[in-house]
Design a protein around this motif. Structure first.
Motif, mmCIF file in Angstrom:
data_model
loop_
_atom_site.group_PDB
_atom_site.id
_atom_site.type_symbol
_atom_site.label_atom_id
_atom_site.label_comp_id
_atom_site.label_asym_id
_atom_site.label_seq_id
_atom_site.Cartn_x
_atom_site.Cartn_y
_atom_site.Cartn_z
ATOM 1 N N SER A 103 0.802 -1.231 0.000
ATOM 2 C CA SER A 103 0.000 0.000 0.000
ATOM 3 C C SER A 103 0.831 1.276 0.000
ATOM 4 C CB SER A 103 -0.980 0.013 1.176
ATOM 5 O OG SER A 103 -1.866 -1.078 1.071
ATOM 6 N N LEU A 104 2.081 1.183 -0.389
ATOM 7 C CA LEU A 104 2.948 2.356 -0.448
ATOM 8 C C LEU A 104 2.657 3.131 -1.737
ATOM 9 C CD1 LEU A 104 5.385 3.771 0.975
ATOM 10 C CD2 LEU A 104 6.856 2.446 -0.556
ATOM 11 N N PRO A 105 2.287 4.413 -1.644
ATOM 12 C CA PRO A 105 2.071 5.218 -2.846
ATOM 13 C C PRO A 105 3.399 5.454 -3.572
ATOM 14 C CG PRO A 105 1.024 6.212 -0.930
ATOM 15 C CD PRO A 105 1.932 5.132 -0.424
ATOM 16 N N VAL A 106 3.385 5.258 -4.894
ATOM 17 C CA VAL A 106 4.601 5.336 -5.694
ATOM 18 C C VAL A 106 4.389 6.242 -6.899
ATOM 19 C CG1 VAL A 106 6.294 4.005 -7.031
ATOM 20 C CG2 VAL A 106 5.232 2.981 -5.005
ATOM 21 N N ALA A 107 5.370 7.109 -7.144
ATOM 22 C CA ALA A 107 5.399 7.942 -8.357
ATOM 23 C C ALA A 107 6.593 7.485 -9.187
ATOM 24 C CB ALA A 107 5.541 9.414 -7.999
ATOM 25 N N LEU A 108 6.388 7.384 -10.488
ATOM 26 C CA LEU A 108 7.455 6.977 -11.394
ATOM 27 C C LEU A 108 7.879 8.170 -12.239
ATOM 28 C CD1 LEU A 108 5.892 3.625 -12.654
ATOM 29 C CD2 LEU A 108 7.417 3.977 -10.701
ATOM 30 N N ILE A 109 9.182 8.304 -12.416
ATOM 31 C CA ILE A 109 9.720 9.361 -13.271
ATOM 32 C C ILE A 109 10.431 8.697 -14.442
ATOM 33 C CG2 ILE A 109 11.342 11.279 -13.460
ATOM 34 C CD1 ILE A 109 10.915 11.805 -10.492
ATOM 35 N N ALA A 137 0.757 11.211 -10.475
ATOM 36 C CA ALA A 137 2.051 11.652 -9.966
ATOM 37 C C ALA A 137 3.210 11.220 -10.856
ATOM 38 C CB ALA A 137 2.263 11.123 -8.547
ATOM 39 N N CYS A 138 2.940 10.349 -11.815
ATOM 40 C CA CYS A 138 3.983 9.861 -12.711
ATOM 41 C C CYS A 138 4.302 10.928 -13.759
ATOM 42 C CB CYS A 138 3.548 8.558 -13.377
ATOM 43 S SG CYS A 138 3.321 7.221 -12.180
ATOM 44 N N VAL A 139 5.590 11.124 -13.990
ATOM 45 C CA VAL A 139 6.051 12.210 -14.847
ATOM 46 C C VAL A 139 7.023 11.669 -15.892
ATOM 47 C CG1 VAL A 139 7.335 14.380 -14.845
ATOM 48 C CG2 VAL A 139 5.835 13.853 -12.935
ATOM 49 N N SER A 140 6.902 12.197 -17.083
ATOM 50 C CA SER A 140 7.838 11.878 -18.156
ATOM 51 C C SER A 140 8.436 13.187 -18.663
ATOM 52 C CB SER A 140 7.098 11.143 -19.281
ATOM 53 O OG SER A 140 8.005 10.751 -20.278
ATOM 54 N N ILE A 141 9.742 13.338 -18.477
ATOM 55 C CA ILE A 141 10.416 14.559 -18.915
ATOM 56 C C ILE A 141 11.549 14.198 -19.881
ATOM 57 C CG2 ILE A 141 9.795 15.999 -16.945
ATOM 58 C CD1 ILE A 141 12.465 15.334 -15.665
ATOM 59 N N PRO A 142 11.750 15.003 -20.910
ATOM 60 C CA PRO A 142 12.748 14.688 -21.937
ATOM 61 C C PRO A 142 14.170 15.119 -21.561
ATOM 62 C CG PRO A 142 11.566 16.666 -22.561
ATOM 63 C CD PRO A 142 10.969 16.190 -21.262
ATOM 64 N N LEU A 143 14.815 14.345 -20.714
ATOM 65 C CA LEU A 143 16.173 14.690 -20.298
ATOM 66 C C LEU A 143 17.253 14.053 -21.172
ATOM 67 C CD1 LEU A 143 16.088 14.629 -16.396
ATOM 68 C CD2 LEU A 143 16.382 16.584 -17.904
ATOM 69 N N LEU A 144 16.967 12.908 -21.776
ATOM 70 C CA LEU A 144 17.974 12.194 -22.556
ATOM 71 C C LEU A 144 18.604 13.128 -23.590
ATOM 72 C CD1 LEU A 144 19.327 9.453 -23.002
ATOM 73 C CD2 LEU A 144 17.611 8.981 -24.740
ATOM 74 N N GLY A 145 19.908 13.273 -23.516
ATOM 75 C CA GLY A 145 20.638 14.110 -24.450
ATOM 76 C C GLY A 145 20.584 15.602 -24.153
ATOM 77 N N SER A 146 19.903 15.996 -23.090
ATOM 78 C CA SER A 146 19.760 17.429 -22.780
ATOM 79 C C SER A 146 21.011 18.026 -22.144
ATOM 80 C CB SER A 146 18.566 17.654 -21.845
ATOM 81 O OG SER A 146 18.857 17.148 -20.546
ATOM 82 N N GLY A 147 21.787 17.195 -21.472
ATOM 83 C CA GLY A 147 22.960 17.694 -20.760
ATOM 84 C C GLY A 147 22.627 18.409 -19.468
ATOM 85 N N LEU A 148 21.353 18.386 -19.066
ATOM 86 C CA LEU A 148 20.941 19.102 -17.863
ATOM 87 C C LEU A 148 21.242 18.312 -16.593
ATOM 88 C CD1 LEU A 148 17.434 20.476 -18.941
ATOM 89 C CD2 LEU A 148 19.587 21.739 -18.785
#
Length: 188
Positions: A103-109, A137-148
């Motif tokens: 029952s642990l709430p989980v967010a995936l990035i 709460a699940c998030v998809s952000i475009p970091l691949l190749g960003s260098g950030l």
């Protein structure tokens, strides 16, 4: 609940990991009443061995304690060969037989939107382990190749907003679950 304690796991051991940068950015974006603790010792876990499950393995005990102390969990994992990273899968295998995850709430990035197989596998594993994937709460952000790095993520308005929204949604789900438990406890 005055303060919300979240545990964040990066499924990458790379020093310049985008997954680690994303969860580090969450620590910078979180308001004072939300504590995001990054668990940095996944690489110290021994390979899962069912014969050792239930034994006192210090690295495993440390992970289980960190999970027990958290109100929710954030997982960011790279995709390797269409699956979850080995280090993360190993950590989750150590948690399968315990009650910490139930029952642990989980967010995936997801830091690479084109990598969907690991996210699907992660959802399956978390659900099988009786964790609650909080979809909002699940998030998809475009970091691949960003260098950030984490500070660059925080400065990127769109990514910062997505991460902050995911954090807010996870905390709202935790509060709703806690309220439900409290109401159920008083009605019994």
């Amino acid at each position: 609940m005055d303060s919300t304690k979240l545990l964040a796991l990066s499924g990458s051991l790379r020093k310049e990991s985008y997954n680690s940068a994303a969860i580090e950015a969450l620590t910078l974006l979180s308001p004072e009443n939300i504590e995001v603790h990054i668990y940095k010792d996944l690489g110290n876990l021994p390979l899962f061995n069912p014969d050792l499950d239930g034994e006192a393995v210090p690295a495993v005990s440390k992970l289980k304690m960190a999970i027990r102390e958290a109100h929710g969990l954030i997982i960011a994992s790279p995709e390797y060969a269409y699956g979850i990273s080995g280090v993360l899968k190993n950590a989750l295998d150590w948690l399968v037989s315990g009650e910490e995850f139930v029952s642990l709430p989980v967010a995936l990035i997801n830091t690479s939107p084109r990598a969907s197989h690991a996210q699907a596998a992660l959802r399956e594993v978390v659900t099988t382990m009786s964790g609650i994937v909080v979809e909002n709460a699940c998030v998809s952000i475009p970091l691949l190749g960003s260098g950030l790095a984490s500070d660059g993520i925080v400065e990127d308005i769109k990514m910062a907003e997505q991460l902050s929204r995911g954090l807010s949604e996870l905390c709202a789900a935790i509060r709703a679950i806690e309220l439900h438990k409290a109401m159920h406890a008083t009605s019994v």
